[in-house]
Enzyme design. Structure first.
Site, mmCIF file in Angstrom:
data_model
loop_
_atom_site.group_PDB
_atom_site.id
_atom_site.type_symbol
_atom_site.label_atom_id
_atom_site.label_comp_id
_atom_site.label_asym_id
_atom_site.label_seq_id
_atom_site.Cartn_x
_atom_site.Cartn_y
_atom_site.Cartn_z
ATOM 1 N N HIS A 31 -0.170 -7.460 29.277
ATOM 2 C CA HIS A 31 0.695 -7.735 28.015
ATOM 3 C C HIS A 31 1.355 -6.042 27.902
ATOM 4 C CE1 HIS A 31 2.417 -9.809 24.675
ATOM 5 N NE2 HIS A 31 2.511 -8.737 24.112
ATOM 6 N N TYR A 170 -10.012 -16.340 24.460
ATOM 7 C CA TYR A 170 -8.690 -17.130 23.980
ATOM 8 C C TYR A 170 -9.333 -18.535 23.881
ATOM 9 C CZ TYR A 170 -6.648 -12.612 25.183
ATOM 10 O OH TYR A 170 -6.134 -11.416 25.024
ATOM 11 N N ARG A 218 -7.762 -18.467 35.306
ATOM 12 C CA ARG A 218 -8.581 -17.510 35.030
ATOM 13 C C ARG A 218 -9.864 -17.796 34.363
ATOM 14 N NH1 ARG A 218 -7.427 -11.151 33.867
ATOM 15 N NH2 ARG A 218 -8.754 -10.585 35.624
ATOM 16 N N HIS A 256 -13.203 -10.559 24.774
ATOM 17 C CA HIS A 256 -12.899 -9.288 24.003
ATOM 18 C C HIS A 256 -13.931 -8.865 23.163
ATOM 19 C CE1 HIS A 256 -8.971 -9.054 25.820
ATOM 20 N NE2 HIS A 256 -8.632 -9.979 25.467
ATOM 21 N N GLU A 257 -14.775 -9.890 22.725
ATOM 22 C CA GLU A 257 -15.866 -9.567 21.757
ATOM 23 C C GLU A 257 -16.904 -8.956 22.353
ATOM 24 O OE1 GLU A 257 -14.326 -12.338 21.819
ATOM 25 O OE2 GLU A 257 -13.629 -13.205 20.112
ATOM 26 N N CYS A 338 -4.819 5.001 38.951
ATOM 27 C CA CYS A 338 -5.193 4.597 37.659
ATOM 28 C C CYS A 338 -6.483 5.474 37.233
ATOM 29 C CB CYS A 338 -5.215 3.254 37.453
ATOM 30 S SG CYS A 338 -5.900 2.586 35.910
ATOM 31 N N GLN A 343 -5.540 4.838 27.907
ATOM 32 C CA GLN A 343 -5.046 5.694 26.446
ATOM 33 C C GLN A 343 -3.537 5.315 26.396
ATOM 34 O OE1 GLN A 343 -7.220 9.734 27.420
ATOM 35 N NE2 GLN A 343 -5.698 9.994 26.003
ATOM 36 N N ASP A 407 -0.080 29.973 37.402
ATOM 37 C CA ASP A 407 -1.242 29.666 36.672
ATOM 38 C C ASP A 407 -2.159 30.887 37.034
ATOM 39 O OD1 ASP A 407 -2.608 27.050 35.062
ATOM 40 O OD2 ASP A 407 -4.030 28.692 35.753
ATOM 41 N N LEU A 661 -2.980 17.001 20.439
ATOM 42 C CA LEU A 661 -2.263 16.942 21.770
ATOM 43 C C LEU A 661 -3.245 16.195 22.740
ATOM 44 C CD1 LEU A 661 0.216 18.233 23.952
ATOM 45 C CD2 LEU A 661 -1.909 19.122 24.631
HETATM 46 P P1 NAP Z 1 -9.604 16.775 17.981
HETATM 47 O O1 NAP Z 1 -9.614 15.522 18.320
HETATM 48 O O2 NAP Z 1 -8.325 17.145 16.895
HETATM 49 O O3 NAP Z 1 -10.808 17.180 16.970
HETATM 50 C C1 NAP Z 1 -11.105 18.298 16.495
HETATM 51 C C2 NAP Z 1 -12.368 18.253 15.551
HETATM 52 O O4 NAP Z 1 -12.644 19.764 15.090
HETATM 53 C C3 NAP Z 1 -12.246 17.184 14.559
HETATM 54 O O5 NAP Z 1 -13.537 16.451 14.488
HETATM 55 C C4 NAP Z 1 -12.127 17.932 13.010
HETATM 56 O O6 NAP Z 1 -12.798 17.193 12.427
HETATM 57 C C5 NAP Z 1 -12.900 19.318 13.537
HETATM 58 N N1 NAP Z 1 -12.441 20.557 12.950
HETATM 59 C C6 NAP Z 1 -10.741 20.794 13.088
HETATM 60 N N2 NAP Z 1 -10.615 21.816 12.259
HETATM 61 C C7 NAP Z 1 -11.872 22.307 12.092
HETATM 62 C C8 NAP Z 1 -12.248 23.726 11.579
HETATM 63 N N3 NAP Z 1 -11.340 24.677 11.075
HETATM 64 N N4 NAP Z 1 -13.628 23.840 11.340
HETATM 65 C C9 NAP Z 1 -14.381 22.963 11.794
HETATM 66 N N5 NAP Z 1 -14.224 21.644 12.402
HETATM 67 C C10 NAP Z 1 -12.785 21.624 12.452
HETATM 68 O O7 NAP Z 1 -9.646 17.745 18.951
HETATM 69 P P2 NAP Z 1 -10.469 17.843 20.280
HETATM 70 O O8 NAP Z 1 -11.700 17.069 20.178
HETATM 71 O O9 NAP Z 1 -10.479 19.488 20.884
HETATM 72 O O10 NAP Z 1 -9.597 16.984 21.248
HETATM 73 C C11 NAP Z 1 -8.198 17.601 21.682
HETATM 74 C C12 NAP Z 1 -7.469 16.666 22.176
HETATM 75 O O11 NAP Z 1 -7.584 15.750 23.253
HETATM 76 C C13 NAP Z 1 -7.338 15.271 20.996
HETATM 77 O O12 NAP Z 1 -6.007 14.781 21.004
HETATM 78 C C14 NAP Z 1 -8.040 14.241 21.822
HETATM 79 O O13 NAP Z 1 -7.652 13.005 21.364
HETATM 80 C C15 NAP Z 1 -7.727 14.613 23.257
HETATM 81 N N6 NAP Z 1 -9.041 14.254 23.946
HETATM 82 C C16 NAP Z 1 -9.141 12.799 24.083
HETATM 83 C C17 NAP Z 1 -10.278 12.250 24.826
HETATM 84 C C18 NAP Z 1 -10.558 10.883 25.204
HETATM 85 O O14 NAP Z 1 -11.547 10.554 25.633
HETATM 86 N N7 NAP Z 1 -9.426 10.042 24.815
HETATM 87 C C19 NAP Z 1 -11.276 13.103 25.032
HETATM 88 C C20 NAP Z 1 -11.310 14.644 24.957
HETATM 89 C C21 NAP Z 1 -10.209 14.990 24.321
HETATM 90 P P3 NAP Z 1 -12.966 17.815 10.704
HETATM 91 O O15 NAP Z 1 -11.905 18.562 10.448
HETATM 92 O O16 NAP Z 1 -13.239 16.564 9.897
HETATM 93 O O17 NAP Z 1 -14.320 18.695 10.901
HETATM 94 FE FE1 SF4 Z 2 -4.589 3.366 33.924
HETATM 95 FE FE2 SF4 Z 2 -4.796 5.104 31.908
HETATM 96 FE FE3 SF4 Z 2 -2.461 4.532 33.172
HETATM 97 FE FE4 SF4 Z 2 -3.684 2.757 31.601
HETATM 98 S S1 SF4 Z 2 -3.140 4.698 30.895
HETATM 99 S S2 SF4 Z 2 -2.794 2.350 33.701
HETATM 100 S S3 SF4 Z 2 -5.814 3.126 32.341
HETATM 101 S S4 SF4 Z 2 -4.153 5.729 34.247
#
Ligand code: NAP
Ligand code: SF4
Length: 677
Positions: A31, A170, A218, A256-257, A338, A343, A407, A661
């Site tokens: 979807h 479903y 399915r 989904h559960e 993929c 995300q 870089d 970001l």
């Molecule tokens: P984030 O998601 O913004 O988390 C930062 C953490 O630090 C929060 O828990 C915040 O919570 C804490 N924080 C912020 N300012 C602070 C301060 N001054 N002092 C102490 N704690 C502080 O950043 P991130 O974990 O570095 O990730 C960066 C980006 O990468 C995010 O957008 C994230 O979604 C992405 N990412 C995604 C995945 C995934 O699996 N989807 C994995 C890695 C990274 P509090 O302020 O409540 O303490």
């Molecule tokens: Fe695959 Fe991630 Fe793209 Fe979804 S967002 S199609 S899981 S690479």
């Protein structure tokens, strides 16, 4: 073609008697949100047509309800609705008349968004806010007749067939399971009665569409529910569905559960194919397998081992519309793989947003984001080979610009090089392989180990400069933050500095979770070994108890460490993680005894450890390491220096906006910029 020699099973046609599917690669149902969007049919038409041109054998659309009560929005019940679907089927036929396209009929049952959701019994799903109404006999008859007329409308709209979803929680699947079917009439009670509704749906659909129309069912071959379907019940249902005229059985592995990840990046490739294999041996009609089949060699192996007759790939077709074409031409190293992050696809679906793809922002946006050849080629410098820089450089070069990519590191990837080291995120290696290959194919001048200066960039007379210099870890102001026990997340993940036995992680965002996974990891990653995966999530593939999981205790191995994961907010830890994967991260860490503490006030760090207060009460965490995962700050000194020195300087990715970001936004933003330059 080279690919046909390399992947003989994948590229052999499948004869269904009345029609032939030209190869074994199916674009599975997904979807996308286009079903309900403005100009959605026009956008869907181009989205599917691009995949048809990309060589896929058969396409299955996103789920469309047969009526109001089963829906998530889009339905196919009227002649007007059928006319709209013509836009899609005509476009696919024009792209390649040999590609088949089937409509997925999805009746949500208790999961439908409809106000008057219906189900066999008034049992509310844990993941839906709606209490469904139990169907009476007339209601059941209406649903059956709506399925049949939806299939007829699909035929009228030019589809080659339909797929009826009988899994995932479903409507059809809720008839099968005792917990959701508490009826005592002929539609409930013993298994023969519980099977009656799904079987009758297929019988009525076949009756409505005639013999020469593809009907796929399915089935939840392993539903991952405690007390779910037994293997004998799965086989009995498969045989009954075959008996009433299905052309193909497609296997699914979840509701989904269920509390087992089945599609995320933690799941080994083709993890469930052997379950399909067992079912295939019981049936006389072709089968489709799916889940985490994301490269041609994986698909070929599954087919060669006889597990299935067809391989369904939904997300891989979002990531690269030319997946099959590239495999056929022996260009599999150019496939944008993929990475199963969910995300931009499923996380969007389940939060009501339009779907796209983290590695391919054009997915589902084909009519909006176009990479047209440029009529005015430019010399462009891109500084920073992380996700944003790579995204920009490859799109700009593909459009005909001459790109130099700088870089200061010795390898491309930026933050991807952290992600790939996290157990369960090994697929990021594929993204790096893709970009490395595209740099070669597109003749991008890659200057590694080179810190580009403002003067050098200015003197080189580039027409445009794109700054993608990324981020640096934010180090909070706190007494003792420069204590030797404090390290940042880069050093923790890369192993540059030692991590002790008692660890406090400051910050519980995606990176805080990643650090916890890395430092608690022991042995082989579950994503790389199906036995480890099965042990960690309590699945018994061999004996196949009910649902595959009933009575099986998960067993995890963990490094000898005590870990505290902390955040200042009082919200639930990990709430901001992805909708479809966050729970797996939380569960994986909870099973490794991570102590997750919210509402923390950091006081100081000293030789005794980390001093905090919670609800005004002081506490000492006697840790020997504090890992700072407190987000990032943008690195934009070079951008600032170039202001006033060069007329065309752009900022992308984390250097533009570090807060929240992620790679999805970085690649999306840089691709749109590169499409317009
Ligand atoms: P984030 O998601 O913004 O988390 C930062 C953490 O630090 C929060 O828990 C915040 O919570 C804490 N924080 C912020 N300012 C602070 C301060 N001054 N002092 C102490 N704690 C502080 O950043 P991130 O974990 O570095 O990730 C960066 C980006 O990468 C995010 O957008 C994230 O979604 C992405 N990412 C995604 C995945 C995934 O699996 N989807 C994995 C890695 C990274 P509090 O302020 O409540 O303490
Ligand atoms: Fe695959 Fe991630 Fe793209 Fe979804 S967002 S199609 S899981 S690479």
């Amino acid at each position: 073609m080279i690919g046909e020699e390399r992947y003989p099973h994948l590229f052999s046609p499948l004869d269904l008697g009345f029609t032939t599917i030209k190869n074994r690669a199916i674009m599975g149902s997904m979807h996308t949100g286009l079903e309900e969007a403005e100009n959605g049919f026009e956008r869907m038409a181009e989205y599917f047509a691009e995949r048809a041109r990309g060589g896929v054998g058969m396409i299955i659309t996103g789920g469309i309800s047969p009526n109001e009560e089963g829906g998530f929005g889009a339905k196919l019940a009227t002649a007007d609705e059928a006319r709209q679907h013509r836009i899609v089927t005509d476009a696919v036929r024009a792209a390649d008349p040999d590609v088949k396209i089937c409509l997925q009929i999805l009746h949500g049952g208790p999961l439908a968004f409809a106000e008057h959701a219906v189900a066999p019994s008034a049992v509310k799903s844990r993941i839906s806010p709606t209490m469904p109404t139990a169907l009476d006999e007339a209601g059941i008859e209406k649903q059956l007749s709506d399925f049949a007329s939806c299939a007829s409308r699909a035929k009228e709209a030019g589809y080659d067939g339909v797929e009826i979803i009988g899994s995932a929680g479903y409507l059809l699947s809720t008839f099968l399971v005792e917990k959701t079917n508490q009826r005592t009439d002929r539609w409930g009670g013993c298994y023969e009665n519980r099977m009656r509704f799904p079987v009758e749906v297929v019988r009525r659909v076949r009756e409505a569409v005639g013999e020469e129309f593809i009907v796929i069912f399915r089935i939840a071959a392993m539903d991952m529910l405690q007390g779910g379907m037994s293997w004998d019940e799965v086989v009995q249902l498969g045989k009954a569905i075959e008996e009433v005229g299905a052309s193909i059985i497609s296997t699914h592995f979840t509701w989904h559960e269920s509390a087992v990840p089945t599609i995320s990046t933690r799941v080994p490739r083709a993890a469930f194919a052997r379950v399909t294999g067992r079912l295939s041996k019981e049936l006389g009609i072709p089968t489709i397998t799916s889940n985490r089949i994301n490269m041609p060699d994986v698909a070929e192996n599954v087919l060669a081992e006889g597990h299935a007759d067809l391989v369904s790939m939904a997300r891989p077709m979002l990531a690269d519309s030319e997946f099959v074409k590239k495999a056929r031409e022996g260009r599999e190293d150019e496939i944008n793989t993929c990475i199963a992050c969910n995300q931009a696809c499923l996380d969007h679906t389940f939060t009501g947003r339009e779907v796209s793809c983290l590695v391919n922002p054009r997915a589902c946006h084909e009519t909006l984001l176009k990479y047209e050849p440029t009529t005015a080629p430019k010399r462009i410098a891109v500084v920073g080979a992380g996700p944003a820089g790579l995204g920009f450089a490859t799109v700009a070069a593909q459009r005909g610009h001459t790109v130099t990519l700088f870089d200061s590191a010795s390898e491309i990837g930026g933050q991807f090089n952290l992600a790939k080291r996290v157990p369960g995120k090994e697929e990021f290696y594929e993204t790096l392989r893709y970009y490395a290959r595209m740099i070669e194919v597109l003749n991008i001048d890659l200057q590694l180990n080179t810190r580009a200066t403002a003067t050098q960039l200015h003197d080189s007379n580039f027409d445009q400069i794109v700054i993608a210099t990324g981020v640096e870890p934010r180090i909070p102001e706190l007494e003792g933050i420069d204590h030797p026990m404090v390290i940042n997340y880069i050093d923790a993940i890369m192993g540059h500095k030692p991590v002790g036995k008692k660890v406090a992680i400051m910050g519980a965002g995606g990176i805080g979770f990643d650090v916890a996974e890395v430092i608690l990891h022991k042995g082989t990653s579950a994503a790389l070994d199906i036995n480890v995966f099965a042990r960690e999530w309590g699945i018994d593939f061999e004996r196949h108890p009910r649902g595959g999981v009933t009575g099986v205790e998960p067993v995890v191995e963990k490094a000898d460490r005590e870990v505290f994961l902390l955040q200042r907010k009082s919200t639930r830890i990990g709430r901001e993680l992805g909708k479809t994967t966050g729970w797996t991260h939380r569960m994986a860490l909870a099973r490794r005894d991570v102590k997750m503490i919210n509402g923390v006030d950091y006081q100081k760090i000293d030789d005794d450890g980390l001093h905090i207060t919670i609800d005004g009460k002081s506490q000492l965490l006697e840790v020997d390491t504090v890992v700072v995962c407190a987000g990032q700050l943008p690195l934009r000194a070079l951008y600032d220096e170039l202001q006033g020195r060069h007329p065309n300087v752009s900022l992308v990715g984390g250097a533009y906006e570090a807060v929240e970001l992620d790679a999805k936004q970085a690649i999306n933003q840089s691709s749109y910029l590169a499409a317009a330059v």
